[in-house]
Design a protein around this motif. Structure first.
Motif, PDB file in Angstrom:
ATOM      1  N   GLY A 167      28.419  34.848  31.994  1.00 45.17           N
ATOM      2  CA  GLY A 167      28.027  34.333  33.299  1.00 45.17           C
ATOM      3  C   GLY A 167      29.106  33.474  33.923  1.00 45.17           C
ATOM      4  O   GLY A 167      29.378  33.562  35.130  1.00 45.17           O
ATOM      5  N   LEU A 168      29.751  32.636  33.101  1.00 48.92           N
ATOM      6  CA  LEU A 168      30.824  31.792  33.614  1.00 48.92           C
ATOM      7  C   LEU A 168      32.024  32.632  34.049  1.00 48.92           C
ATOM      8  O   LEU A 168      32.661  32.340  35.072  1.00 48.92           O
ATOM      9  N   ALA A 169      32.339  33.682  33.285  1.00 50.19           N
ATOM     10  CA  ALA A 169      33.432  34.573  33.674  1.00 50.19           C
ATOM     11  C   ALA A 169      33.141  35.207  35.036  1.00 50.19           C
ATOM     12  O   ALA A 169      34.039  35.332  35.884  1.00 50.19           O
ATOM     13  N   GLY A 170      31.894  35.595  35.255  1.00 51.56           N
ATOM     14  CA  GLY A 170      31.526  36.149  36.555  1.00 51.56           C
ATOM     15  C   GLY A 170      31.647  35.127  37.669  1.00 51.56           C
ATOM     16  O   GLY A 170      32.150  35.427  38.760  1.00 51.56           O
ATOM     17  N   ALA A 171      31.192  33.893  37.401  1.00 47.88           N
ATOM     18  CA  ALA A 171      31.277  32.840  38.410  1.00 47.88           C
ATOM     19  C   ALA A 171      32.731  32.526  38.744  1.00 47.88           C
ATOM     20  O   ALA A 171      33.088  32.304  39.908  1.00 47.88           O
ATOM     21  N   LEU A 172      33.599  32.500  37.719  1.00 51.25           N
ATOM     22  CA  LEU A 172      35.019  32.254  37.957  1.00 51.25           C
ATOM     23  C   LEU A 172      35.650  33.374  38.782  1.00 51.25           C
ATOM     24  O   LEU A 172      36.573  33.141  39.574  1.00 51.25           O
ATOM     25  N   SER A 173      35.157  34.595  38.605  1.00 47.88           N
ATOM     26  CA  SER A 173      35.720  35.745  39.323  1.00 47.88           C
ATOM     27  C   SER A 173      35.245  35.825  40.761  1.00 47.88           C
ATOM     28  O   SER A 173      35.889  36.475  41.588  1.00 47.88           O
ATOM     29  N   ALA A 174      34.118  35.182  41.063  1.00 46.32           N
ATOM     30  CA  ALA A 174      33.502  35.342  42.382  1.00 46.32           C
ATOM     31  C   ALA A 174      34.438  35.002  43.542  1.00 46.32           C
ATOM     32  O   ALA A 174      34.488  35.740  44.534  1.00 46.32           O
ATOM     33  N   PRO A 175      35.207  33.898  43.492  1.00 40.80           N
ATOM     34  CA  PRO A 175      36.090  33.608  44.631  1.00 40.80           C
ATOM     35  C   PRO A 175      37.276  34.555  44.750  1.00 40.80           C
ATOM     36  O   PRO A 175      37.983  34.535  45.761  1.00 40.80           O
ATOM     37  N   MET A 176      37.533  35.375  43.720  1.00 41.17           N
ATOM     38  CA  MET A 176      38.742  36.220  43.719  1.00 41.17           C
ATOM     39  C   MET A 176      38.457  37.677  44.045  1.00 41.17           C
ATOM     40  O   MET A 176      39.387  38.471  44.180  1.00 41.17           O
ATOM     41  N   ARG A 177      37.196  38.052  44.114  1.00 39.42           N
ATOM     42  CA  ARG A 177      36.886  39.461  44.339  1.00 39.42           C
ATOM     43  C   ARG A 177      35.568  39.572  45.088  1.00 39.42           C
ATOM     44  O   ARG A 177      34.795  38.626  45.186  1.00 39.42           O
ATOM     45  N   ASN A 178      35.332  40.750  45.642  1.00 37.90           N
ATOM     46  CA  ASN A 178      34.056  40.992  46.291  1.00 37.90           C
ATOM     47  C   ASN A 178      32.960  41.060  45.253  1.00 37.90           C
ATOM     48  O   ASN A 178      33.103  41.704  44.208  1.00 37.90           O
ATOM     49  N   VAL A 179      31.880  40.386  45.541  1.00 36.84           N
ATOM     50  CA  VAL A 179      30.757  40.301  44.601  1.00 36.84           C
ATOM     51  C   VAL A 179      29.694  41.311  45.002  1.00 36.84           C
ATOM     52  O   VAL A 179      29.251  41.340  46.147  1.00 36.84           O
ATOM     53  N   SER A 180      29.302  42.150  44.056  1.00 35.51           N
ATOM     54  CA  SER A 180      28.278  43.153  44.320  1.00 35.51           C
ATOM     55  C   SER A 180      27.523  43.456  43.032  1.00 35.51           C
ATOM     56  O   SER A 180      27.991  43.108  41.936  1.00 35.51           O
ATOM     57  N   PRO A 181      26.361  44.100  43.109  1.00 28.20           N
ATOM     58  CA  PRO A 181      25.591  44.420  41.902  1.00 28.20           C
ATOM     59  C   PRO A 181      26.304  45.369  40.947  1.00 28.20           C
ATOM     60  O   PRO A 181      25.892  45.502  39.796  1.00 28.20           O
ATOM     61  N   PHE A 182      27.372  46.029  41.426  1.00 29.00           N
ATOM     62  CA  PHE A 182      28.036  47.026  40.589  1.00 29.00           C
ATOM     63  C   PHE A 182      29.325  46.517  39.955  1.00 29.00           C
ATOM     64  O   PHE A 182      30.025  47.271  39.281  1.00 29.00           O
ATOM     65  N   MET A 183      29.641  45.257  40.143  1.00 21.08           N
ATOM     66  CA  MET A 183      30.919  44.735  39.668  1.00 21.08           C
ATOM     67  C   MET A 183      30.987  44.654  38.135  1.00 21.08           C
ATOM     68  O   MET A 183      32.068  44.584  37.562  1.00 21.08           O
ATOM     69  N   GLY A 184      29.847  44.696  37.465  1.00 21.44           N
ATOM     70  CA  GLY A 184      29.845  44.614  36.015  1.00 21.44           C
ATOM     71  C   GLY A 184      30.127  45.936  35.329  1.00 21.44           C
ATOM     72  O   GLY A 184      30.465  45.956  34.139  1.00 21.44           O
ATOM     73  N   GLU A 185      29.997  47.046  36.063  1.00 21.64           N
ATOM     74  CA  GLU A 185      30.172  48.362  35.446  1.00 21.64           C
ATOM     75  C   GLU A 185      31.582  48.571  34.928  1.00 21.64           C
ATOM     76  O   GLU A 185      31.792  48.938  33.769  1.00 21.64           O
ATOM     77  N   GLU A 186      32.569  48.346  35.807  1.00 23.95           N
ATOM     78  CA  GLU A 186      33.946  48.540  35.389  1.00 23.95           C
ATOM     79  C   GLU A 186      34.346  47.501  34.353  1.00 23.95           C
ATOM     80  O   GLU A 186      35.082  47.792  33.405  1.00 23.95           O
ATOM     81  N   MET A 187      33.847  46.278  34.513  1.00 20.45           N
ATOM     82  CA  MET A 187      34.210  45.203  33.591  1.00 20.45           C
ATOM     83  C   MET A 187      33.761  45.495  32.168  1.00 20.45           C
ATOM     84  O   MET A 187      34.514  45.276  31.205  1.00 20.45           O
ATOM     85  N   ILE A 188      32.547  46.013  31.995  1.00 22.15           N
ATOM     86  CA  ILE A 188      32.065  46.272  30.634  1.00 22.15           C
ATOM     87  C   ILE A 188      32.893  47.370  29.980  1.00 22.15           C
ATOM     88  O   ILE A 188      33.112  47.357  28.762  1.00 22.15           O
ATOM     89  N   ASN A 189      33.382  48.309  30.757  1.00 24.58           N
ATOM     90  CA  ASN A 189      34.258  49.343  30.208  1.00 24.58           C
ATOM     91  C   ASN A 189      35.525  48.729  29.621  1.00 24.58           C
ATOM     92  O   ASN A 189      35.942  49.042  28.500  1.00 24.58           O
ATOM     93  N   PHE A 190      36.144  47.829  30.384  1.00 23.43           N
ATOM     94  CA  PHE A 190      37.361  47.172  29.916  1.00 23.43           C
ATOM     95  C   PHE A 190      37.083  46.289  28.699  1.00 23.43           C
ATOM     96  O   PHE A 190      37.878  46.243  27.757  1.00 23.43           O
ATOM     97  N   VAL A 191      35.970  45.592  28.731  1.00 23.30           N
ATOM     98  CA  VAL A 191      35.643  44.664  27.639  1.00 23.30           C
ATOM     99  C   VAL A 191      35.471  45.414  26.327  1.00 23.30           C
ATOM    100  O   VAL A 191      35.943  44.965  25.277  1.00 23.30           O
TER     101      VAL A 191
END
Length: 638
Positions: A202-226
């Motif tokens: 959750g904190l990683a998402g909050a830190l990312s919020a000012p740097m990228r567009n926030v949408s319900p689908f932003m976690g899809e690509e991230m989980i792939n990388f993780v």
């Protein structure tokens, strides 16, 4: 020089976010042996909550970070206590599939209430502007993210490795029974660990919020990388996850210097290279290669029922009537998606290998077929054969690599391969159509049959599916099929008998790809176009759900699951657009309520229990108890 330096610093920023995410996933796996697919959804929730608090409610950045992390952590604890805890002690596949379903639910619920419009989160005044680094100026906020990420990674490592709390957490992971004897509160430690790991996401998402567009689908690509980072660093290795997170960000930035579109794909390539050179990851995390992924096996009696001629005749009769009961195109989809699911099930239920990348072959054969027909004017039948043949050749080459892995490593390496295929397809829009898809496939006349008639084309596809099923049944009854089942149950025993388990798995992987390829090529002809969705990670998840819903290892269960999913989706599409929500609920229901699937449960209650309530005869290839699989290869006591 400054341009390249900025790109490298951007890589550190990306790596910092990846490190925090990977750290949380490694902690959960190291403590509870849980492969948490909903970690990306937790990342997205943290960003959404931060945006709502900061942009809409006027909460300060610092307090917003804290609240986002705490709320996401609490949600993680609730899910762990109510759902995940019920599956501890079972195969990893259960929890992996459960969290996959939960991620779909969370994503769709957020989409319903938040919408799909991206929303930026403004940087506070204190961190606005840039700071001079001597060789270049760089945004203050991005440097802040790097510093926070490094601090949290170091703090977490020291807390887990150098403190009494860390020792208790490790003890709860390795010897929970012994810790209980000394008065340790293991459930509290487990919940606390899940809270902290979810809060990191959750904190990683909050830190990312000012740097990228926030949408319900932003976690899809991230989980792939993780997933790629965690596997490359070493499953369960805290240091490995953090270091590989930053390293992946830097490698991605370096790749962007030479070829920007490759910035994403290079992370998966890095994982593949690491696993080939050092199978356990760079830091040799927990050895998970022996963690089997057997999903609720059947007894030998149930297996004989599904391989019998009466069962096949009943299934054939139902299939012959299907296009007269539903729209022919939908009926064809049911058959072809069912064929895709059968291809997956051959690996999963028979071979004991959970693949998250079979969409690579489903989509690859479709694209090759379409490109040859549309771009080169090749005949339909030759194009279809070429599509299946090329996909099969690729599966053979990749199978030599993938079959060396087992358990979660196999799942992740197939997942990475599918992601690379998706990247390659998207890089040649002149041939594939890119995001617009490839259109213009026309079904001609074949042997006097007008394939433009949807009902005629359905029966052609049914004939192809019937041939595949007949071949599959014969293969399962053959010495090879029995040897594959034996390798699934006890690899060491089969090796001692002189079998090459590696060779058995390569053949199973290739045959699975052939089945998926046939279904994919015909599916493209059914709709007369091909889209990127056919090679996406969601396309790999669909046959998993269909197989589990209908019944893994039942041969005809995947077709039943396909019919239920597609009919439900077709019905709901006219009522609501919340398809992912209902699909996620199906995943959760199957895992928690009927793990054998519909056909599996019917046969279990009507055949197994009616025939003999006692333990199956020694030597049966399937274990009777869905919650336990004997590591000795013999049947577990129910």
């Amino acid at each position: 020089m400054s341009y390249y330096a900025i790109l490298l610093f951007n890589g550190l920023v990306t790596g910092g976010v990846l490190a925090l995410m990977s750290l949380g996933m490694s902690i959960i796996f190291g403590m509870m042996r849980v492969v948490n697919f909903m970690h990306g959804a937790m990342f997205m929730l943290g960003a959404i909550i931060a945006v709502i608090l900061g942009s809409h409610l006027g909460v300060s950045l610092w307090l917003g970070f804290l609240i986002s992390a705490v709320l996401v952590g609490l949600l993680g604890v609730i899910i762990e206590r109510l759902l995940i805890r019920r599956l501890y002690g079972l195969d990893l596949a259960y929890i992996l599939i459960l969290t996959f379903g939960l991620s779909l639910i969370i994503e769709d619920v957020v989409r319903i209430f938040y919408g799909v419009t991206s929303a930026p989160y403004l940087v506070p005044d204190l961190l606005k502007g840039a700071v001079s680094l001597g060789f270049a100026s760089y945004p203050k906020y991005r440097l802040f993210v790097v510093v926070v990420s490094v601090f949290l990674c170091l703090g977490t490592y020291l807390a887990l490795e150098r403190t009494r709390l860390g020792a208790l957490i490790r003890a709860a992971s390795e010897r929970p029974d012994l810790l209980k004897c000394f008065g340790g509160n293991v459930p509290l430690l487990v919940s606390g660990t899940f809270f902290f790991a979810s809060a990191l996401a959750g904190l990683a998402g909050a830190l990312s919020a000012p740097m990228r567009n926030v949408s319900p689908f932003m976690g899809e690509e991230m989980i792939n990388f993780v997933f790629a980072v965690v596997v490359a660093g070493g499953m369960g290795s805290i240091a490995g996850s953090a270091i590989m997170g930053f390293a992946s960000g830097l490698v991605s930035a370096i790749a962007a210097i030479f070829y920007a579109p490759a910035a994403s794909a290079v992370i998966y390539i890095l994982m593949l290279v690491v696993l080939l050179i050092r199978p356990g990851g760079i830091f040799q995390g927990i050895d998970i290669s022996h963690f089997a992924l057997h999903y609720t096996p059947m007894t030998e009696r149930a297996r004989r029922v599904f391989l019998s001629r009466p069962t096949a005749l009943i299934a054939l009769a139902a299939a012959l009537l299907l296009p007269w009961l539903v729209y022919p195109v939908l009926a064809t989809d049911i058959i072809l998606w069912g064929l895709f699911a059968v291809g997956f099930d051959l690996l999963f239920a028979i071979g004991g290998l959970l693949s998250f990348g079979q969409a690579a072959y489903w989509g690859m054969s479709a694209y090759v077929t379409g490109i040859l027909m549309v771009k080169f004017g090749a005949p339909m039948f030759l194009s279809l054969l070429a599509g299946v043949a090329l996909s099969t050749i690729v599966s053979l080459l990749f199978g030599f690599i993938a079959a060396r892995k087992k358990g979660i490593y196999f799942s992740m390496i197939t997942f990475a391969f599918a992601s690379i295929v998706y990247f390659v397809v998207n890089q040649f829009p002149d041939y594939t159509g890119g995001e617009d898809g490839l259109h213009g496939l026309v079904r001609p006349t074949l042997l006097g049959l007008d394939l433009k008639d949807d009902r005629i084309f359905y029966y052609v596809c049914l004939a192809a599916a019937a041939l595949v099923i007949i071949t599959t049944i014969r293969l399962l009854k053959s010495p090879y099929g029995l040897a594959l089942l034996g390798a699934r149950e006890n690899e060491q025993r089969m090796m001692s008998l002189g079998y090459s388990v590696y060779g058995l798995r390569v053949k199973a992987y290739v045959f699975s790809a052939v089945v998926c390829s046939i279904g994919g090529a015909l599916y493209a002809l059914n709709h007369q176009f091909v889209t990127l969705e056919m090679v996406s990670w969601r396309a790999s998840g669909e046959p998993i759900m269909m197989t589990l819903l209908g019944g893994a290892g039942t041969i005809f269960g995947p077709f039943l699951g396909s019919g239920i999913v597609l009919l439900m989706r077709n019905t709901l599409s006219s009522i609501t657009d919340n398809g992912s929500l209902f699909l996620g609920l199906l995943f959760v229901a199957v895992v928690l309520l009927f793990r054998r699937g519909i056909l599996g449960e019917i046969v279990h209650h009507s055949v197994d229990r009616a025939t003999s309530p006692d333990m199956p005869a020694k030597g049966e290839l399937y274990a009777a108890n869905p919650n336990q699989i004997a590591t000795t290869g013999e049947v577990a006591d129910a």
